[in-house]
Design a protein around this motif. Structure first.
Motif, mmCIF file in Angstrom:
data_model
loop_
_atom_site.group_PDB
_atom_site.id
_atom_site.type_symbol
_atom_site.label_atom_id
_atom_site.label_comp_id
_atom_site.label_asym_id
_atom_site.label_seq_id
_atom_site.Cartn_x
_atom_site.Cartn_y
_atom_site.Cartn_z
ATOM 1 N N TYR A 1 43.376 38.105 42.472
ATOM 2 C CA TYR A 1 44.031 37.483 41.468
ATOM 3 C C TYR A 1 44.204 39.080 40.478
ATOM 4 O O TYR A 1 45.165 39.124 39.973
ATOM 5 C CB TYR A 1 43.875 36.809 40.771
ATOM 6 C CG TYR A 1 44.162 36.373 39.685
ATOM 7 C CD1 TYR A 1 45.844 35.128 39.809
ATOM 8 C CD2 TYR A 1 44.173 37.268 38.249
ATOM 9 C CE1 TYR A 1 46.636 34.877 38.810
ATOM 10 C CE2 TYR A 1 45.111 36.963 37.174
ATOM 11 C CZ TYR A 1 46.504 35.582 37.078
ATOM 12 O OH TYR A 1 47.105 35.695 36.392
ATOM 13 N N ASN A 2 42.659 39.477 40.188
ATOM 14 C CA ASN A 2 42.829 40.761 39.964
ATOM 15 C C ASN A 2 42.794 42.413 40.235
ATOM 16 O O ASN A 2 43.263 43.047 39.132
ATOM 17 C CB ASN A 2 41.630 40.988 39.110
ATOM 18 C CG ASN A 2 41.031 39.410 38.154
ATOM 19 O OD1 ASN A 2 41.700 38.922 38.189
ATOM 20 N ND2 ASN A 2 39.531 39.247 38.447
ATOM 21 N N SER A 3 43.369 42.122 41.272
ATOM 22 C CA SER A 3 43.691 43.644 41.540
ATOM 23 C C SER A 3 45.034 43.815 41.139
ATOM 24 O O SER A 3 45.925 43.371 41.296
ATOM 25 C CB SER A 3 43.260 43.649 42.882
ATOM 26 O OG SER A 3 44.627 43.137 44.044
ATOM 27 N N THR A 4 46.056 45.155 41.832
ATOM 28 C CA THR A 4 46.960 45.661 41.584
ATOM 29 C C THR A 4 47.605 46.781 42.750
ATOM 30 O O THR A 4 46.980 46.959 43.426
ATOM 31 C CB THR A 4 46.994 46.482 40.471
ATOM 32 O OG1 THR A 4 46.401 47.866 40.969
ATOM 33 C CG2 THR A 4 46.723 46.132 39.327
ATOM 34 N N GLN B 1 37.383 31.733 37.606
ATOM 35 C CA GLN B 1 36.619 31.848 37.983
ATOM 36 C C GLN B 1 34.759 30.843 37.000
ATOM 37 O O GLN B 1 34.108 31.013 37.387
ATOM 38 C CB GLN B 1 36.123 33.538 37.521
ATOM 39 C CG GLN B 1 36.495 34.952 38.037
ATOM 40 C CD GLN B 1 36.037 36.641 37.490
ATOM 41 O OE1 GLN B 1 35.704 35.958 36.929
ATOM 42 N NE2 GLN B 1 36.797 36.874 37.454
ATOM 43 N N SER C 1 51.020 38.443 35.779
ATOM 44 C CA SER C 1 50.255 38.056 36.393
ATOM 45 C C SER C 1 49.458 36.903 35.681
ATOM 46 O O SER C 1 49.354 35.405 36.419
ATOM 47 C CB SER C 1 49.081 38.829 35.765
ATOM 48 O OG SER C 1 47.844 38.548 35.864
ATOM 49 N N THR D 1 37.067 37.595 43.647
ATOM 50 C CA THR D 1 38.123 37.503 41.959
ATOM 51 C C THR D 1 39.482 38.496 42.635
ATOM 52 O O THR D 1 40.313 38.806 41.728
ATOM 53 C CB THR D 1 37.124 38.125 41.088
ATOM 54 O OG1 THR D 1 36.197 39.421 41.654
ATOM 55 C CG2 THR D 1 36.540 37.207 41.152
ATOM 56 N N ASP D 2 38.878 39.588 43.361
ATOM 57 C CA ASP D 2 40.266 40.405 43.369
ATOM 58 C C ASP D 2 41.740 40.270 44.341
ATOM 59 O O ASP D 2 42.510 41.035 44.007
ATOM 60 C CB ASP D 2 40.149 41.621 44.536
ATOM 61 C CG ASP D 2 38.584 42.648 43.635
ATOM 62 O OD1 ASP D 2 38.828 43.016 42.318
ATOM 63 O OD2 ASP D 2 38.569 44.022 44.264
ATOM 64 N N ALA E 1 33.309 39.929 44.623
ATOM 65 C CA ALA E 1 34.772 41.454 43.695
ATOM 66 C C ALA E 1 36.092 41.317 45.227
ATOM 67 O O ALA E 1 36.615 41.054 43.806
ATOM 68 C CB ALA E 1 33.691 42.603 43.879
ATOM 69 N N ALA E 2 35.481 40.690 45.740
ATOM 70 C CA ALA E 2 36.580 40.967 47.260
ATOM 71 C C ALA E 2 37.090 39.533 46.228
ATOM 72 O O ALA E 2 38.310 39.454 46.887
ATOM 73 C CB ALA E 2 35.746 40.682 48.555
ATOM 74 N N ALA F 1 40.159 32.444 41.488
ATOM 75 C CA ALA F 1 40.029 33.811 41.570
ATOM 76 C C ALA F 1 40.196 33.855 39.816
ATOM 77 O O ALA F 1 39.941 34.713 39.402
ATOM 78 C CB ALA F 1 40.647 34.421 42.441
ATOM 79 N N GLN F 2 41.199 33.027 39.918
ATOM 80 C CA GLN F 2 41.465 33.477 38.165
ATOM 81 C C GLN F 2 40.804 33.267 37.017
ATOM 82 O O GLN F 2 40.253 33.958 36.269
ATOM 83 C CB GLN F 2 42.966 33.368 37.928
ATOM 84 C CG GLN F 2 43.613 33.978 36.165
ATOM 85 C CD GLN F 2 44.341 32.296 35.567
ATOM 86 O OE1 GLN F 2 44.450 31.582 36.096
ATOM 87 N NE2 GLN F 2 45.394 33.376 35.095
#
Length: 373
Positions: free
Chosen positions: A180-183, A258, A65, A177-178, A174-175, A255-256
């Motif tokens: 970077y933050n999603s898996t 923010q 990450s 930021t996802d 949320a879409a 996105a990371q």
């Protein structure tokens, strides 16, 4: 009376002959995969030294990450290096790109997909401008991109007014930021971005004519001109690709983080060039390549993570990057010289042939010397 031709003078074996085929092949394997072996060795050392913290899934997720943006930026720096140029504006461009994304989303109230697309396209435009200034303005790439980077930093400060861009109470979508933050498949999504980008660059550089033209421009611009390859055109293309990738990296950074920080991009400049230059010593030693850059970033990520878990001071990070940069430049130069020497020896051996008896020297009339008169 028939003239007796002089006995041929034995050819002294060159360095390639003295090494022998097995020695040359072993040296090539060490040069190509030595950095990858070093990555495995570092993982083993840190796993034995830090058995409770290093060999864990949390460490793997953290490396994949946190090192995704440096890896993307290293790939962006690698493309102009293929043509023999350097883009020092990538750090400034990263800072401007991530600030612009947040400015458009937070203050401009743009839909986040449109903001990301506009910033990525803006990175492409900046890359083209860099290439035009370097090639058509006849300005050294170091100086040109340092100047444009400083101007981009000024624009970043003007947009943020020297402060930070902070989202309101509702936060960012949320879409967004996802990104970077999603898996995906249990791994951070940014790792797949890096993998896809590296594979795409590998295909372009190693399998398409465009990549071969870029390498020819970087190795010998004069020869490229002589065979009809436009040095200006392909150098501008390299800078354009770099700018496009930097714009994409800015989207990921926004996105990371923010939060829009006007100075954050400069922290990624040195790691990017360390990864790009060190990567030219792996997989394809002597020339920049995408897979080698990935291996170099992996070495840096493993080394920094292990050092941090051992409780090293904060100043060890710039020390590590600075020392590695010097080592990378030295190894890249040695690999390039070794590649040239190997090509020269191979061409000489091919022209001499494998026969122990050298070909007879032609006379002015085209007859062989040593024949009967």
């Amino acid at each position: 009376m028939t003239a007796v031709p002089p006995s041929p003078r034995p050819r002294r074996p060159g360095p390639r002959s003295r090494l022998g085929p097995h020695g040359g092949q072993a040296g090539h394997l060490v040069g190509a995969y030595g950095l990858l072996a070093l990555t495995v060795l570092l993982c083993l050392i840190f796993s034995l030294t830090l058995p409770s913290t290093f060999p864990t899934s949390d460490t793997v997720d953290s490396i994949l990450s946190t090192q995704s943006i440096p890896a993307v930026l290293a790939l962006a720096a690698m493309v102009p290096i293929v043509t023999g140029a350097f883009d020092l504006s990538i750090g400034y461009g990263l800072g401007l790109a991530h600030v612009m994304v947040l400015y458009l989303v937070v203050d401009g109230e743009w839909p986040w997909p449109l903001a990301c697309l506009a910033v990525t396209a803006g990175g492409l435009v900046v890359g083209v401008l860099n290439g035009v200034i370097v090639e058509f303005g006849r300005i050294d790439s170091f100086i040109a991109t340092l100047g444009t980077g400083s101007m981009m930093y000024a624009v970043t400060g003007w947009i943020t007014d020297g402060g930070r861009i902070v989202p309101g109470p509702q936060g960012l979508p949320a879409a967004f930021t996802d990104l970077y933050n999603s898996t995906f498949l249990g791994l951070p999504v940014p790792a797949f971005y890096v993998l896809a980008l590296a594979v795409a660059l590998w295909l372009v550089l190693e399998r398409l004519p465009l990549g071969r033209y870029l390498y020819v421009v970087g190795s010998n611009p004069r020869a490229a001109d002589l065979v009809g390859i436009s040095v200006r055109k392909y150098t501008v293309c390299a800078f354009a690709a770099s700018g496009l990738i930097v714009g994409f990296a800015g989207v990921l950074l926004a996105a990371q983080q923010q939060i829009g920080n006007p100075s954050v991009g400069l922290d990624y400049l040195l790691p990017a060039f360390v990864g790009a230059l060190l990567g030219s010593t792996a997989i394809k030693p002597g020339r920049p390549n995408a897979l080698g850059t990935l291996v170099a970033v992996a070495v840096l990520a493993v080394g920094l993570t292990g050092i941090a878990q051992m409780g090293a001071e904060f100043w060890t990070v710039p020390l590590f990057y600075g020392g590695t940069l010097l080592l990378a430049v030295g190894l890249a130069g040695y690999s390039a010289r070794r590649r040239v020497r190997t090509g020269v020896f191979a061409a000489r051996d091919a022209s001499a042939g494998t026969s122990s008896e050298p070909p007879s020297a032609p006379t002015r009339d085209g007859d062989s010397a040593g024949g009967a008169p």
